[in-house]
Each structure stands twice: as structure tokens, then as C-alpha cells.
Design a protein around this motif. Structure first.
Motif, PDB file in Angstrom:
ATOM      1  N   LYS B 119     -15.210  -2.984  -2.957  1.00 58.18           N
ATOM      2  CA  LYS B 119     -14.310  -4.115  -1.694  1.00 58.18           C
ATOM      3  C   LYS B 119     -13.372  -2.627  -2.337  1.00 58.18           C
ATOM      4  CE  LYS B 119     -12.155  -6.636   0.561  1.00 58.18           C
ATOM      5  NZ  LYS B 119     -11.782  -5.362   1.497  1.00 58.18           N
ATOM      6  N   ALA B 120     -13.572  -1.952  -0.850  1.00 59.34           N
ATOM      7  CA  ALA B 120     -11.960  -0.878  -0.666  1.00 59.34           C
ATOM      8  C   ALA B 120     -10.790  -1.344  -1.288  1.00 59.34           C
ATOM      9  CB  ALA B 120     -11.949  -0.219   0.054  1.00 59.34           C
ATOM     10  N   THR B 121      -9.891  -0.539  -1.634  1.00 54.74           N
ATOM     11  CA  THR B 121      -8.476  -0.986  -1.934  1.00 54.74           C
ATOM     12  C   THR B 121      -7.610  -0.869  -0.305  1.00 54.74           C
ATOM     13  OG1 THR B 121      -8.185   1.261  -2.582  1.00 54.74           O
ATOM     14  CG2 THR B 121      -8.057  -0.255  -4.370  1.00 54.74           C
ATOM     15  N   GLY B 122      -7.671  -0.103  -0.127  1.00 58.54           N
ATOM     16  CA  GLY B 122      -7.260  -0.136   1.187  1.00 58.54           C
ATOM     17  C   GLY B 122      -5.335   0.486   0.971  1.00 58.54           C
ATOM     18  N   THR B 123      -4.899   0.366   0.147  1.00 56.93           N
ATOM     19  CA  THR B 123      -3.114   0.122  -0.039  1.00 56.93           C
ATOM     20  C   THR B 123      -2.927   1.339  -0.620  1.00 56.93           C
ATOM     21  OG1 THR B 123      -3.785   0.109  -2.526  1.00 56.93           O
ATOM     22  CG2 THR B 123      -3.770  -2.416  -1.188  1.00 56.93           C
ATOM     23  N   ALA B 124      -3.547   2.296  -0.599  1.00 53.67           N
ATOM     24  CA  ALA B 124      -2.848   4.196  -1.059  1.00 53.67           C
ATOM     25  C   ALA B 124      -2.553   3.799   0.809  1.00 53.67           C
ATOM     26  CB  ALA B 124      -4.070   5.294  -1.330  1.00 53.67           C
ATOM     27  N   GLY B 125      -3.771   3.559   1.476  1.00 53.42           N
ATOM     28  CA  GLY B 125      -3.754   4.057   2.755  1.00 53.42           C
ATOM     29  C   GLY B 125      -2.961   3.111   3.400  1.00 53.42           C
ATOM     30  N   ALA B 126      -2.859   2.438   3.012  1.00 54.12           N
ATOM     31  CA  ALA B 126      -1.927   1.523   4.412  1.00 54.12           C
ATOM     32  C   ALA B 126      -0.367   1.997   3.744  1.00 54.12           C
ATOM     33  CB  ALA B 126      -1.261  -0.026   3.329  1.00 54.12           C
ATOM     34  N   ALA B 129      -0.301   5.497   5.642  1.00 53.04           N
ATOM     35  CA  ALA B 129      -0.080   5.231   7.254  1.00 53.04           C
ATOM     36  C   ALA B 129       1.500   4.193   7.792  1.00 53.04           C
ATOM     37  CB  ALA B 129      -0.972   4.009   8.094  1.00 53.04           C
ATOM     38  N   ALA B 130       1.615   3.848   6.746  1.00 45.72           N
ATOM     39  CA  ALA B 130       3.044   3.220   7.137  1.00 45.72           C
ATOM     40  C   ALA B 130       4.267   4.584   6.910  1.00 45.72           C
ATOM     41  CB  ALA B 130       2.933   2.244   6.168  1.00 45.72           C
ATOM     42  N   ALA B 132       3.589   7.555   8.144  1.00 47.44           N
ATOM     43  CA  ALA B 132       3.395   8.318   8.925  1.00 47.44           C
ATOM     44  C   ALA B 132       3.502   7.133  10.189  1.00 47.44           C
ATOM     45  CB  ALA B 132       2.145   8.381   9.759  1.00 47.44           C
ATOM     46  N   VAL B 133       3.388   6.064  10.108  1.00 41.86           N
ATOM     47  CA  VAL B 133       3.947   4.884  11.274  1.00 41.86           C
ATOM     48  C   VAL B 133       5.844   5.332  11.439  1.00 41.86           C
ATOM     49  CG1 VAL B 133       4.194   3.150  12.547  1.00 41.86           C
ATOM     50  CG2 VAL B 133       1.817   3.533  11.166  1.00 41.86           C
TER      51      VAL B 133
END
Ligand code: SF4
Ligand code: SF4
Lengths: 250, 137
Positions: B119-126, B129-130, B132-133
Motif C-alpha cells: 500500500k503506497a503512502t502517497g503522502t510524500a507526493g501529496a 504536489a500541493a 507545486a500547486v
């Protein structure tokens, strides 16, 4: 490999969709068969051309300080990597704040692949990797994508990202890797199980309810009914791509 | 000339030596099957045809949206990931050991997840990405 792409079918669907876009439910009278309109694809049967998945985003409900959809997308699709240059980061969905220069009125909205009915990304792809499923979901087949990035240039919505680094954190149901282009899949792995995309679920959980997902072809679906009732906008409608994502309030 | 002879002798000796190793047999990969239960087909059939099964299935699944077929890469991983490493890769991993033995490069895992129940954490990316946004367009 089947490509739901041939000219005659396109012509027919294009004509039907123009009607549907303008008039909502009423337009379903002459060409479309109401009884055959179905909700989700039956297991083992695959995507059905009777379905057109779409999304409606109510910008009046979207909060500018909220990022729930982006976070949900990242964890659902295993976008965990941090790049040295943030401009290279994969963005399947991004939040955008708009301000009308004259009136000063502001809008916040999520932007992602609009799942065009006539997707320029598919037209330009030299390897047929960019493709549209029968139910309107536009995907990249990473097995044949050569990473040329033509589709990134062709997309008017800046919806696609190129994966710049080796990945190890993929979720089993969402394979993705270096050297390929990717974009929002409408969470196709969830939709095929009868679930809604992760962003839509997260928006509802955050109690904003700004996103609605469903079958645009089914006159009984909440999304089709809302589109028949309120004024909705396709971003860059002038391009006549008949996108699957519509916005309300802009 | 002497040098050339020496070189030839060296090469011949090398060939003989390598032949000797082959005659003794390159050690076969230790394919450990830890999962219980039945594979989707007999081992012989799987050895010969797994790539075709998966190759055809992937096109149907991705392009036509046909889900739940017998052959599935996630299915392979669920059964065959090692109990100690959790993966089908690694020296003794189910996929890697055999592919190394047969010298067939396997590209699946550049995109597909080789670990079971990952299960990927996805949190680091979040966060990334945030960020960058945050830099508004
Ligand atoms: S929004 Fe862009 S990536 Fe999505 S279907 Fe349209 S052209 Fe392709
Ligand atoms: S980057 Fe991949 S999907 Fe995009 S046009 Fe090139 S081959 Fe097609």
C-alpha cells in the motif's frame, strides 16, 4: 487490440452527444435506446459503449484552502515520489484558483484529464498507447507508450505528466513507471468495481460535495439530471472535444 | 606468433573450462512456492505460457476493461511473493531467480508492484504536489 475509434461510430456518437450536451434528457429521444443504457460494466464483459463516464464539479462548493481531492488521488494512485524539481512532479489532479480581473470574483476548482470524447492526445499518439475505452475513459497503455510526450503537447488541459524517476511505491492496481506519460484514469480500477473515483469520495468526506461522478448517458443518473437542470460549462468548449468533465458556477 | 599461440591456448582452455561447468550443470534456480492452493494451470503450462497468458490478458483488461480473468499479475504476486522478503524479486524471488537463470529480462516490475499487499503512502507526493500547486498558475 480493439480501438473504439472508427469514424462512423464517432460521427454517430458525436451527433448524439452534441444533442445531449445542449438539451440534457430531452435529446435522448431519437437516436439513443433508453432501455439499453446501463450503469456499470458487468464483470467479465468489459467497458460498454452505452456508458459515458463523466464528472460534474460545482465550483461554488469547492473551497480554495482544500486539497482533499489531490491528496486522495496521490494515495489511491501511489504518487508518493518527491522530485528535486517540483515542476516535474506528476499531477493527475491539481487545484486551481481563478480570479476574474474585472469583478474580482474568485473560483477554486480541481483540474484533471477531461476525458475528451475526441481526445487530441489519442489522435497524436504514434504508438496507439493513448487510447479511449468504450465507456469514454481515456488511458495511457504503458506497455506501448514510448515516452515521446506528443500527447502532453496536444492536450489543451495540461492534464498529462511524464514520470521522470524510477518508482518503487506503486499500488498493485495502479502500475506506473519511469519513461511513460500518465494522467487521471477516473480511478478506472475502482470504477470497474462499481466504486467512485477517490477524489470524489474524498470531497464528500471533507463535506464539500463539490464533485459528482456518474454515467452521462443514463438519464436517471444524478449527474445527467443535474446537467439537465443547471447551467454547466465545458472548459474550452470552443475546441469541440466534448469533454466528460463539466463545471458549474464558472 | 608465440603470443598468438598463447592466446589461442588460453581461449581453448577457457572454452574447455566453461564446457566443464556446463557439463556439471549450471545450478537450477531454487523456485520456492510458499503459497498454498492451486495455480491457474499446470506448472508445465505456466512455464511455457505465462507470458502469453499475461500479455493477452493485459490488453483485454486495459483496453477493453475486462476484469477478473484467470491470469493476472496481481494474482501471481499474491501467491508467489516470498514470505521473507514479501516480493517476487530478489535473488531467490519467484520471478527473478528463474529469469536470471534463463537470461530473460523482465520489464514488468518497472511499473508493476512486485510486493504482495503493498500500500503506497502517497503522502510524500501529496505534500510535493500541493507545494507545486501552491505556486499558482
Ligand atoms: S484532457 Fe488531455 S489527456 Fe485528457 S483526454 Fe483530453 S486531451 Fe487527452
Ligand atoms: S508519450 Fe506515450 S502516450 Fe503520449 S504520445 Fe508518446 S507514446 Fe503516446
Amino acid at each position: 487490440m480493439t480501438e473504439p475509434n472508427d469514424k462512423s461510430r464517432r460521427g454517430f456518437l458525436g451527433a448524439a452527444a452534441v444533442g445531449a450536451a445542449g438539451l440534457g434528457v430531452a435529446a435522448i429521444a431519437p437516436g439513443l435506446h433508453l432501455i439499453e443504457v446501463s450503469q456499470a460494466s458487468a464483470p467479465g464483459k468489459g467497458a460498454s459503449s452505452k456508458v459515458r463516464w463523466g464528472m460534474l464539479i460545482d465550483t461554488t462548493k469547492c473551497a480554495s484552502d482544500c486539497n482533499a481531492c489531490v491528496k486522495a488521488c496521490n494515495s489511491e494512485n501511489g504518487i508518493s515520489e518527491v522530485l528535486k524539481d517540483p515542476r516535474q512532479a506528476s499531477q493527475w489532479i491539481r487545484k486551481i484558483d481563478l480570479k476574474d480581473a474585472k469583478s474580482g470574483i474568485t473560483h477554486s476548482l480541481p483540474m484533471m484529464c477531461q476525458h475528451c470524447e475526441h481526445p487530441p492526445c489519442v489522435d497524436v499518439c504514434p504508438t496507439h498507447a493513448s487510447m479511449k475505452r468504450a465507456d469514454g475513459i481515456v488511458l495511457v497503455d504503458r506497455h506501448t507508450c514510448i515516452g515521446c510526450r506528443y500527447c502532453m503537447l496536444a492536450c489543451p488541459y495540461k492534464a498529462r505528466s511524464f514520470v521522470h524517476m524510477t518508482l518503487t511505491e506503486q499500488n498493485p492496481e495502479v502500475p506506473r513507471g519511469q519513461g511513460c506519460v500518465e494522467s487521471c484514469t477516473f480511478c478506472v480500477h475502482r470504477v470497474d468495481k462499481g466504486q467512485i473515483p477517490a477524489c470524489v469520495e474524498a470531497c464528500a468526506n471533507a463535506e464539500h460535495n463539490a464533485m459528482l461522478f456518474g454515467d452521462l448517458n443514463d438519464p436517471n443518473s444524478a449527474i445527467a439530471q443535474r446537467i439537465a437542470e443547471v447551467k454547466t460549462t465545458q472548459v474550452r468548449a470552443d475546441l469541440k472535444l466534448n469533454v466528460g468533465v463539466r463545471y458549474q458556477g464558472i | 606468433m608465440v603470443r598468438l599461440l598463447a592466446l589461442m591456448a588460453f581461449l581453448i582452455m577457457g572454452a574447455v573450462a566453461s564446457f566443464a561447468t556446463h557439463a556439471a550443470g549450471v545450478p537450477k534456480p531454487m523456485v520456492k512456492i510458499e503459497g498454498s492452493g492451486q495455480c491457474i494451470a499446470a506448472a508445465e503450462e505456466m512455464r511455457l505460457n505465462h507470458m502469453n497468458m499475461l500479455g493477452h490478458q493485459r490488453d483485454r483488461s486495459l483496453r477493453q476493461g475486462i476484469r477478473g480473468e484467470k491470469a493476472s499479475l496481481i494474482g501471481c504476486v499474491d501467491c508467489h511473493a516470498s514470505k521473507s522478503t514479501g516480493s517476487v524479486l530478489g535473488k531467490d524471488g519467484f520471478c527473478e531467480s528463474c529469469h536470471a537463470f534463463s537470461a530473460v529480462k523482465v520489464d514488468c516490475w518497472q511499473c508493476h508492484q512486485p510486493k504482495a499487499n503493498f500500500k503506497a503512502t502517497g503522502t510524500a507526493g501529496a505534500v510535493g504536489a500541493a507545494g507545486a500547486v501552491g505556486a499558482k498558475p
